[in-house]
Scaffold this motif. Structure first.
Motif, PDB file in Angstrom:
ATOM      1  N   THR A 214       1.932-129.661 -29.381  1.00  0.00           N
ATOM      2  CA  THR A 214       2.985-130.557 -28.922  1.00  0.00           C
ATOM      3  C   THR A 214       2.438-131.970 -28.929  1.00  0.00           C
ATOM      4  O   THR A 214       1.359-132.222 -28.381  1.00  0.00           O
ATOM      5  CB  THR A 214       3.433-130.198 -27.493  1.00  0.00           C
ATOM      6  OG1 THR A 214       3.906-128.844 -27.464  1.00  0.00           O
ATOM      7  CG2 THR A 214       4.546-131.127 -27.025  1.00  0.00           C
TER       8      THR A 214
ATOM      9  N   ARG B 126       3.819-140.255 -16.558  1.00  0.00           N
ATOM     10  CA  ARG B 126       4.852-139.580 -17.333  1.00  0.00           C
ATOM     11  C   ARG B 126       4.261-138.423 -18.137  1.00  0.00           C
ATOM     12  O   ARG B 126       4.823-137.322 -18.180  1.00  0.00           O
ATOM     13  CB  ARG B 126       5.544-140.564 -18.256  1.00  0.00           C
ATOM     14  CG  ARG B 126       6.674-139.939 -19.082  1.00  0.00           C
ATOM     15  CD  ARG B 126       7.399-140.966 -19.925  1.00  0.00           C
ATOM     16  NE  ARG B 126       6.529-141.602 -20.896  1.00  0.00           N
ATOM     17  CZ  ARG B 126       6.135-142.861 -20.837  1.00  0.00           C
ATOM     18  NH1 ARG B 126       6.538-143.654 -19.852  1.00  0.00           N
ATOM     19  NH2 ARG B 126       5.335-143.358 -21.769  1.00  0.00           N
ATOM     20  N   ALA B 127       3.123-138.663 -18.786  1.00  0.00           N
ATOM     21  CA  ALA B 127       2.503-137.624 -19.602  1.00  0.00           C
ATOM     22  C   ALA B 127       2.076-136.431 -18.756  1.00  0.00           C
ATOM     23  O   ALA B 127       2.251-135.275 -19.164  1.00  0.00           O
ATOM     24  CB  ALA B 127       1.300-138.199 -20.349  1.00  0.00           C
TER      25      ALA B 127
ATOM     26  N   GLY C 134       2.701-135.928 -27.879  1.00  0.00           N
ATOM     27  CA  GLY C 134       3.327-136.783 -26.876  1.00  0.00           C
ATOM     28  C   GLY C 134       2.687-138.153 -26.800  1.00  0.00           C
ATOM     29  O   GLY C 134       1.593-138.377 -27.331  1.00  0.00           O
TER      30      GLY C 134
ATOM     31  N   ASP D 160       4.299-130.235 -16.789  1.00  0.00           N
ATOM     32  CA  ASP D 160       4.979-129.265 -15.922  1.00  0.00           C
ATOM     33  C   ASP D 160       3.984-128.503 -15.044  1.00  0.00           C
ATOM     34  O   ASP D 160       3.987-127.279 -14.961  1.00  0.00           O
ATOM     35  CB  ASP D 160       5.802-128.281 -16.760  1.00  0.00           C
ATOM     36  CG  ASP D 160       6.756-127.446 -15.903  1.00  0.00           C
ATOM     37  OD1 ASP D 160       7.135-127.914 -14.812  1.00  0.00           O
ATOM     38  OD2 ASP D 160       7.113-126.326 -16.337  1.00  0.00           O
TER      39      ASP D 160
ATOM     40  N   GLU E 240       5.083-134.386 -17.737  1.00  0.00           N
ATOM     41  CA  GLU E 240       5.586-133.565 -18.839  1.00  0.00           C
ATOM     42  C   GLU E 240       4.769-132.295 -19.054  1.00  0.00           C
ATOM     43  O   GLU E 240       5.216-131.373 -19.741  1.00  0.00           O
ATOM     44  CB  GLU E 240       5.621-134.394 -20.121  1.00  0.00           C
ATOM     45  CG  GLU E 240       6.690-135.486 -20.097  1.00  0.00           C
ATOM     46  CD  GLU E 240       6.632-136.418 -21.295  1.00  0.00           C
ATOM     47  OE1 GLU E 240       5.673-136.278 -22.097  1.00  0.00           O
ATOM     48  OE2 GLU E 240       7.529-137.266 -21.440  1.00  0.00           O
TER      49      GLU E 240
ATOM     50  N   THR F 296      -1.944-136.198 -27.655  1.00  0.00           N
ATOM     51  CA  THR F 296      -1.310-137.450 -27.245  1.00  0.00           C
ATOM     52  C   THR F 296      -1.916-138.637 -27.978  1.00  0.00           C
ATOM     53  O   THR F 296      -3.056-138.597 -28.448  1.00  0.00           O
ATOM     54  CB  THR F 296      -1.445-137.682 -25.730  1.00  0.00           C
ATOM     55  OG1 THR F 296      -2.827-137.890 -25.399  1.00  0.00           O
ATOM     56  CG2 THR F 296      -0.899-136.489 -24.947  1.00  0.00           C
TER      57      THR F 296
END
Length: 281
Positions: A55, A69-70, A57, A75, A73, A31
Motif C-alpha cells: 500500500t 495522518r499516516a 501512502g 488503523d 491510516e 510511504t
C-alpha cells in the motif's frame, strides 16, 4: 502476514527494501513525501509480481500533521504493526563554511528529527503489543567523518547515539532497535542533493577534486541497493537481531576499525583513498 511501514520509498534503498520485504511475505505500507514520484516504485513492484502486497501512502517525516495522518491510516490498534523502517533521508555536498544554514537544518530535520517524531508516534503501539522492531537506515558515515559531507555525517552520528540510548528504554517492552549501515551504493540521494560550490570559495580546489573523484569511485565500486533490502529483510527475520548490520565492504571495514584505529589514522586512510594529497590549493 506481518506488517511494516517504510519511509522514503520512491527510489533507492526505500524502493529496494519495499520490494524485498513484499517478496518475503510482508504487508508493506510504503510511504513517500511526494506521491507524484511513485512511478518507479510501482513499476518495480509490478515487475516483481508483488504490487498487491504493498500500500502506497503519503508521509513527510518533517510535518507533524502528515505523520499523524499516516499513523491514523494504519488503523492502530485494530491492525497490527510489526516494524517500521526509517529510510527517508537527504544530503547536501559542500564545505561546511559554504553551506546555507537552511540546508544544514533540513538534513537534521529529515535524517534525525524525522526519525524521532515518527518513532514517538509508534512507540505506544509497539509497547501495547509488547513487540516491534525499529529499523533505521544509517550509514558508514556514522563511523568516520567525510570531507564536504559534514551535516549528513552529523545526522547519522546523532541518530545512532539516540538509537543506542533508546534501546535501553524499550527492550523491556520487547522492542528491538536495529541499525543498517550501508557503504556507497547506487541511489539517487546524491544526484538529487544540492552541491554547494561557490566560485569564490576558498575550498573550491578540494570540492572540485571530490566531485570528480567521488563520482568515479561510486561508479566503480558502488553496490546494488538490493543488498540493503536483503539486509533489512534478514534483520527483520532474525529471532535475535543484531543491533548493527554493516552492508558493503567499506562499511564492514569501518565497522571493524571503529574504536580500534586512532581517528588521525582513519582520516589519513580516507584521505589517501580519496586522493586528497593530489589537491592543488
Amino acid at each position: 502476514m506481518p506488517r511494516v511501514l517504510v519511509t522514503g520509498t520512491s527510489s533507492g534503498f526505500g524502493l529496494a527494501i519495499t520490494v524485498e520485504l513484499a517478496k518475503q511475505g510482508w504487508d508493506v505500507v510504503a510511504t513517500m513525501r511526494d506521491l507524484t514520484k511513485r512511478g518507479e516504485l510501482d513499476r518495480a513492484l509490478v515487475a516483481a509480481g508483488v504490487h498487491q502486497a504493498v500500500t502506497v501512502g503519503q508521509l513527510d517525516v518533517t510535518d507533524p500533521t502528515s505523520i499523524e495522518r499516516a499513523v491514523a491510516e494504519l488503523d492502530l490498534p485494530n491492525r497490527q504493526l510489526d516494524a517500521v523502517v526509517h529510510n527517508a533521508g537527504v544530503a547536501a555536498g559542500g564545505a561546511f563554511e559554504d553551506l546555507p544554514e537552511t540546508d544544514v537544518r533540513r538534513i537534521m530535520e529529515v535524517n534525525y528529527f524525522g526519525v524521532l517524531a515518527l518513532t514517538k508516534c509508534l512507540l505506544p503501539t509497539f509497547r501495547a503489543q509488547r513487540r516491534g522492531r525499529i529499523v533505521i537506515i544509517s550509514s558508514e558515515s556514522a563511523f568516520a567523518g567525510q570531507p564536504a559531507n559534514s551535516p549528513y555525517c552529523a545526522s547519522k552520528w546523532a541518530v545512532e547515539g539516540w538509537a543506542e540510548s533508546l534501546a535501553y528504554e524499550v527492550e523491556h517492552f520487547g522492542i528491538d532497535i536495529i541499525l543498517i549501515e550501508p557503504g556507497p551504493y547506487r541511489t539517487s540521494i546524491w544526484e538529487n542533493s544540492p552541491r554547494i560550490l561557490p566560485k569564490d570559495s576558498v575550498y573550491l580546489p578540494l570540492l572540485r577534486h571530490l566531485e570528480v573523484t567521488v563520482e568515479a569511485l561510486v561508479a566503480k565500486s558502488a553496490g546494488d541497493p538490493a543488498d540493503v533490502g536483503k539486509a533489512v529483510a534478514k534483520a527483520l527475520a532474525a529471532r535475535h537481531p543484531r543491533f548493527r548490520y554493516a552492508v558493503g565492504p567499506t562499511a564492514k571495514f569501518n565497522h571493524f576499525a571503529r574504536g580500534k584505529l586512532p581517528s588521525t589514522v582513519v582520516r589519513k586512510l580516507i584521505g589517501r583513498y580519496l586522493g586528497l594529497g593530489r589537491v592543488r590549493w
